[in-house]
Design a protein around this motif. Structure first.
Motif, short mmCIF file in Angstrom:
data_model
loop_
_atom_site.label_atom_id
_atom_site.label_comp_id
_atom_site.label_asym_id
_atom_site.label_seq_id
_atom_site.Cartn_x
_atom_site.Cartn_y
_atom_site.Cartn_z
N SER A 93 -9.39 -5.70 3.81
CA SER A 93 -10.09 -6.34 2.69
C SER A 93 -9.20 -7.37 2.00
O SER A 93 -9.67 -8.43 1.58
CB SER A 93 -10.56 -5.29 1.68
OG SER A 93 -9.47 -4.67 1.04
N ARG A 94 -7.89 -7.09 1.92
CA ARG A 94 -6.97 -8.03 1.29
C ARG A 94 -6.76 -9.28 2.17
O ARG A 94 -6.65 -10.40 1.66
CB ARG A 94 -5.61 -7.38 1.02
CG ARG A 94 -5.60 -6.27 0.01
CD ARG A 94 -6.05 -6.76 -1.37
NE ARG A 94 -7.50 -6.71 -1.56
CZ ARG A 94 -8.17 -7.45 -2.41
NH1 ARG A 94 -7.56 -8.34 -3.16
NH2 ARG A 94 -9.46 -7.34 -2.54
N PHE A 115 0.84 -1.20 0.00
CA PHE A 115 0.00 0.00 0.00
C PHE A 115 0.87 1.25 0.00
O PHE A 115 0.60 2.22 -0.74
CB PHE A 115 -0.92 -0.02 1.22
CG PHE A 115 -1.90 1.12 1.25
CD1 PHE A 115 -3.16 0.99 0.67
CD2 PHE A 115 -1.57 2.35 1.85
CE1 PHE A 115 -4.05 2.04 0.70
CE2 PHE A 115 -2.46 3.40 1.87
CZ PHE A 115 -3.72 3.25 1.29
N ILE A 157 -8.56 5.99 -0.46
CA ILE A 157 -8.66 4.66 0.11
C ILE A 157 -7.96 4.65 1.47
O ILE A 157 -6.79 5.05 1.60
CB ILE A 157 -8.01 3.61 -0.81
CG1 ILE A 157 -8.63 3.67 -2.22
CG2 ILE A 157 -8.17 2.21 -0.22
CD1 ILE A 157 -10.10 3.39 -2.25
N ILE A 214 -9.64 -3.10 -6.13
CA ILE A 214 -10.55 -1.96 -5.93
C ILE A 214 -11.52 -1.91 -7.08
O ILE A 214 -11.13 -2.01 -8.26
CB ILE A 214 -9.75 -0.64 -5.84
CG1 ILE A 214 -8.78 -0.69 -4.66
CG2 ILE A 214 -10.70 0.56 -5.71
CD1 ILE A 214 -7.86 0.50 -4.59
N ARG A 269 -5.96 3.13 4.47
CA ARG A 269 -4.92 2.10 4.50
C ARG A 269 -5.38 0.86 5.23
O ARG A 269 -5.25 -0.27 4.73
CB ARG A 269 -3.65 2.66 5.16
CG ARG A 269 -2.43 1.73 5.11
CD ARG A 269 -1.25 2.46 5.74
NE ARG A 269 -0.01 1.72 5.54
CZ ARG A 269 0.46 0.77 6.37
NH1 ARG A 269 -0.25 0.46 7.45
NH2 ARG A 269 1.61 0.16 6.13
N GLU A 286 -8.44 -0.12 6.00
CA GLU A 286 -9.56 -0.78 5.33
C GLU A 286 -9.08 -1.62 4.14
O GLU A 286 -9.56 -2.74 3.93
CB GLU A 286 -10.57 0.27 4.86
CG GLU A 286 -11.35 0.92 5.98
CD GLU A 286 -12.33 1.95 5.44
OE1 GLU A 286 -12.38 2.15 4.19
OE2 GLU A 286 -13.06 2.55 6.26
N TRP A 287 -8.11 -1.07 3.40
CA TRP A 287 -7.60 -1.82 2.24
C TRP A 287 -6.89 -3.09 2.69
O TRP A 287 -7.09 -4.16 2.13
CB TRP A 287 -6.65 -0.94 1.44
CG TRP A 287 -6.16 -1.62 0.18
CD1 TRP A 287 -6.78 -1.69 -1.01
CD2 TRP A 287 -4.92 -2.34 0.02
NE1 TRP A 287 -6.04 -2.40 -1.91
CE2 TRP A 287 -4.88 -2.82 -1.30
CE3 TRP A 287 -3.84 -2.61 0.89
CZ2 TRP A 287 -3.81 -3.56 -1.79
CZ3 TRP A 287 -2.78 -3.36 0.40
CH2 TRP A 287 -2.77 -3.84 -0.93
N ARG A 337 -2.33 -0.22 -5.68
CA ARG A 337 -3.67 -0.57 -5.20
C ARG A 337 -4.25 -1.62 -6.15
O ARG A 337 -4.24 -1.44 -7.36
CB ARG A 337 -4.61 0.65 -5.19
CG ARG A 337 -4.03 1.88 -4.49
CD ARG A 337 -4.08 1.73 -2.97
NE ARG A 337 -3.77 3.00 -2.33
CZ ARG A 337 -2.53 3.41 -2.05
NH1 ARG A 337 -1.50 2.64 -2.37
NH2 ARG A 337 -2.33 4.57 -1.46
#
Length: 580
Positions: free
Chosen positions: A93-94, A68, A85, A76, A87, A89-90, A73
């Motif tokens: 999700s991954r 990140f 976005i 998405i 950090r 949350e991303w 990214r």
């Protein structure tokens, strides 16, 4: 318990790395605690992160955080790409996708870079992830999609062009034809594609067309030719035909584009000779293909004549259902009614008729007329329908393969001997008869002798019928002779205003008959225009016709526009001069 690695572990690891390099794929393995176990060297090609982040024992969360922070990214959705976005949350999700039993996706990781992610969670808790760069394949797919869209757009443009366009391959076979080209032949694209010019033109014309195609195919030099074509409906088409070679070697195609100048020629000039001068066409318009089908035209007229003329004139916008089990009748009627602006379709049985009307009633669709074939099996069951729709009956007897034979039979009695076609015995006739085939001048009734405008000398019975139908449609009085001797006798008796003389006839050919007429005219001081009718417009034939004193020539098959033009040129012009 032995925690020592096997002695050949480094060999296996080297082989695994080599396999990853060969496959151009990155492989990363995490244990059940999400700690890195193995990462191939290829991984650094996909993720611009510090190399120490790929050492065994690094946590998955830390690897994702480094990805990140590098600005990359992925995963998405398109509607989120332009939003900020978060950090954490991303990363969350991954990790969620990482813990799925299976995860397979092609995701965009840059402006024009696409990676195929595959993740598998093993029963032991280990996670194996592979990454493959599919950017080139994605670009090819996108290019293919764009090419298909361009092809579809090009086809739409070609289909709607008012100018006829047709494409042939290296074997001079039609591979594409637009709507305007199909209209010349009165055929669908499916009926044209896959065939050659020989299927639609007489041998002489087909050979001329293919000679031009081969020349363009060989040299690559475009050509242009002024042509006079007779459409399937009998109307004239004056066109400047251009041929081009396009494509790469071994894949050349011939594109023929016809520039329609008919409207300009007709609006500006009175006859073809003047058209050449106004349009500045070197050499004039050559006589090209004649697509008129007199048999189909006769079938068309006989069917439509059974319908009310007033209804036909006001049929535009009306909904009509045709009920017939004869596909040939269906094609003629549906096409004719659609051409007059009606909404028309067809069904082929009583059951289909009932089902169609029930569906139309359920959908609130009303019909104006139902045209029913009298020969349809069980037709009586639908003659008086329960839907209050007006019904029209037609009798298409004998229309089909034996149509022409039946028409000829209706005007003659065949003897049991003589020629293969039999000897024609003239039936009683009156001056008001629609048409009349004269075979013996002594059998003509006094009432049949009168002011005959056109004498046709033609031995072929089908061609006799065609001439009669055309002249009758023009409202022109006429007589038909079956050979040259009879033509001379009828000329002496009726003194017609125009003679259409077939060149090849029994007993006396057309050239000898024309010479005899011209010799007789020397005594009377008169001159009747004589137009030669030939199967092929060979130079030697034309010179012989001119030497015999003929005024002009036309080539078979003839069309209404062709005969009307000759009639205007020689009969109307003579009448105008007489009045003056």
């Amino acid at each position: 318990m032995n925690d020592v690695a096997p002695s050949d572990a480094h060999i296996r690891l080297g082989m695994f790395e080599a396999a990853c390099d060969i496959l151009a794929a990155a492989v990363i393995v995490y244990d059940k605690n999400d700690c890195l176990v193995f990462a191939s060297r290829q991984a650094l090609r996909y993720f611009p992160i510090p190399v120490e982040m790929l050492t065994p024992g690094t946590r998955l969360r830390d690897v994702l955080g480094a990805i990140f922070d590098s600005g990359m990214r992925y995963g998405i959705t398109p509607d989120q790409r332009h939003k900020a976005i978060n950090r954490e949350e991303w990363i969350s999700s991954r990790i969620s996708a990482h813990w799925r039993e299976q995860h397979d996706a092609v995701e965009r990781v840059g402006r024009d870079r696409w990676i195929h992610f595959r993740k598998r969670r093993l029963p032991s808790g280990y996670n194996v992830s592979t990454f493959v760069d599919v950017s080139e394949q994605k670009k090819q797919d996108e290019q293919w999609r764009l090419d298909l869209e361009r092809i579809a757009l090009t086809e739409d443009i070609l289909e709607t062009l008012p100018s006829p366009v047709v494409i042939k391959d290296r074997n001079l076979t039609y591979i594409a034809a637009n709507k305007a080209f199909c209209a010349i032949y009165g055929a669908s694209a499916e009926a044209i594609v896959g065939r050659s010019s020989w299927a639609f033109a007489d041998p002489e014309t087909a050979e001329r067309i293919e000679q031009g195609d081969r020349s363009v195919l060989k040299t690559g030099e475009p050509t242009s030719l002024a042509e006079h074509i007779i459409r399937a409906d009998g109307s004239d088409l004056y066109t400047i035909t251009h041929k081009y070679r396009i494509g790469a070697p071994e894949h050349y195609v011939i594109v023929t584009v016809m520039q329609d100048v008919t409207a300009y020629a007709r609006d500006q000039v009175a006859d073809l000779a003047s058209a050449d001068a106004v349009l500045r066409v070197a050499g004039g318009f050559i006589e090209a293909q004649n697509c008129f089908d007199p048999v189909r035209e006769a079938e068309h007229r006989l069917l439509l004549d059974q319908l009310d003329p007033d209804e036909l004139r006001t049929i535009a916008g009306k909904r009509v259902l045709v009920v017939t089990d004869n596909p040939h009748i269906e094609d003629i009627l549906v096409a004719a009614l659609k051409a007059r602006g009606a909404e028309c379709c067809a069904v082929r049985s009583v059951a289909e008729h009932h089902a169609f009307l029930a569906a139309a009633a359920a959908g609130g669709l009303s019909l104006d007329y139902i045209v029913i074939d009298r020969n349809l099996p069980a037709r009586e069951a639908i003659a008086d329908n329960d839907y209050g729709i007006e019904t029209r009956l037609i009798t298409p007897d004998d229309i089909g393969p034996d149509f022409m034979r039946t028409l000829v039979d209706s005007h003659e009695l065949l003897s049991e001997d003589a020629s293969p076609l039999g000897e024609i015995v003239v039936t009683p006739a009156t001056f008001a008869d629609d048409w009349y085939i004269a075979t013996d001048i002594t059998t003509m009734l006094p009432g049949a002798v009168g002011d005959v405008e056109v004498l046709v000398a033609e031995d072929n019975q089908i061609n006799q019928f065609v001439f009669s139908q055309i002249l009758e449609g023009m409202g022109v009085s006429h007589r038909i002779a079956e050979n040259g001797e009879e033509a001379v006798m009828l000329w002496r008796k009726h003194q017609p205003r125009l003679v259409l003389m077939d060149i090849s006839m029994p007993l006396m050919n057309g050239i000898d008959a024309a010479k005899e007429i011209r010799d007789a005219e020397k005594l009377t001081g008169t001159r009747t225009p004589i137009v030669a009718v030939t199967a092929q417009a060979l130079n030697v034939d034309m010179q012989n016709c001119m030497d015999a004193g003929m005024d002009d020539y036309i080539t078979k098959p003839v069309s209404p526009d062709m005969i009307e033009a000759i009639y205007r040129r020689y009969v109307n012009r003579r009448a105008e001069k007489s009045v003056a």
